[in-house]
Design a protein around this motif. Structure first.
Motif, short mmCIF file in Angstrom:
data_model
loop_
_atom_site.label_atom_id
_atom_site.label_comp_id
_atom_site.label_asym_id
_atom_site.label_seq_id
_atom_site.Cartn_x
_atom_site.Cartn_y
_atom_site.Cartn_z
N GLU A 143 74.63 77.22 40.43
CA GLU A 143 74.52 77.07 42.20
C GLU A 143 74.05 78.49 41.93
N VAL A 144 73.76 79.10 40.41
CA VAL A 144 73.68 80.55 40.49
C VAL A 144 72.20 80.31 39.95
N LEU A 145 71.92 79.04 39.00
CA LEU A 145 70.81 78.13 38.61
C LEU A 145 69.74 77.79 39.10
N ARG A 146 70.25 77.10 40.05
CA ARG A 146 69.49 76.50 41.36
C ARG A 146 68.57 77.52 41.90
N LEU A 147 69.79 78.62 42.69
CA LEU A 147 69.54 79.41 43.55
C LEU A 147 68.00 80.35 42.68
N VAL A 148 68.07 80.63 41.25
CA VAL A 148 67.45 81.85 40.62
C VAL A 148 65.78 80.55 40.47
N ASN A 149 66.21 79.11 40.09
CA ASN A 149 65.15 77.81 40.35
C ASN A 149 64.16 77.91 41.49
#
Length: 191
Positions: free
Chosen positions: A53-59
């Motif tokens: 989820e953090v990777l998704r939010l960063v992207n």
């Protein structure tokens, strides 16, 4: 304790000289002990769900500003006659750093056992040309930690740095005696 804490972001844009890289790779990387985590603090699957989820939010933040999304640094490890496995190398290193902060009770970009983020990446075999690290502790959800990072100029600069190509996210829950209940690490690199 559940209070949130964020530290200034850290980054470097020049690789180490070859002599330092050789010396770092010859050092033994410490193996961190696995500590039991009480069920009440950590539900099964939270770690993988939180990091993705953090990777998704960063992207989401990056692409909304016309920047390329960051990707995981996938490596294939040969297991001899047992075949091969693919693993997210950066996220593994980020998790080691998060666990190190929890287990050794510190909150800093420089680890007493792993060194600076650049030294740590080099010791674990990442051939970076630039790196950055964001750390946080106490935030209970991926959205909360991302909100904190995006509201901090240094952390935001790492997240939106157009030079970075890969991201690893590490999350570990606190344990009895930890200063915080949640530890977060983002490792950004350009290869």
């Amino acid at each position: 304790m559940s209070r949130a804490r964020a530290n200034a972001a850290f980054s470097r844009s020049r690789p180490y000289p070859p002599s330092k890289i050789r010396a770092l790779r010859q050092m033994r990387s410490p193996r961190l002990p696995r500590l039991p985590v009480p069920r009440s603090q950590f539900a099964a699957g939270d770690e993988a769900r939180f990091t993705s989820e953090v990777l998704r939010l960063v992207n989401q933040e990056r692409t909304s500003r016309g920047l390329r999304p960051l990707v995981a640094l996938i490596r294939t490890i040969r297991l001899g006659r047992f075949g091969r496995i693919r693993t997210d190398q950066l996220s593994g290193i980020a998790r080691v750093k998060a666990a190190d902060m929890r287990d050794r009770n510190y909150f800093s970009h420089t680890s007493p056992t792993l060194g600076t983020p650049g030294e740590m990446l080099t010791r674990y075999g990442v051939n970076w040309t630039a790196y950055g690290e964001n750390i946080a502790a106490g935030q209970t959800t991926p959205q909360a930690v991302m909100t904190g990072w995006m509201n901090s100029p240094g952390h935001r600069a790492n997240i939106l740095n157009p030079n970075f190509t890969h991201l690893g996210v590490g999350y570990v829950p606190g344990v009895t005696g930890s200063q915080y209940r949640h530890y977060w690490v983002q490792l950004f690199v350009r290869l």
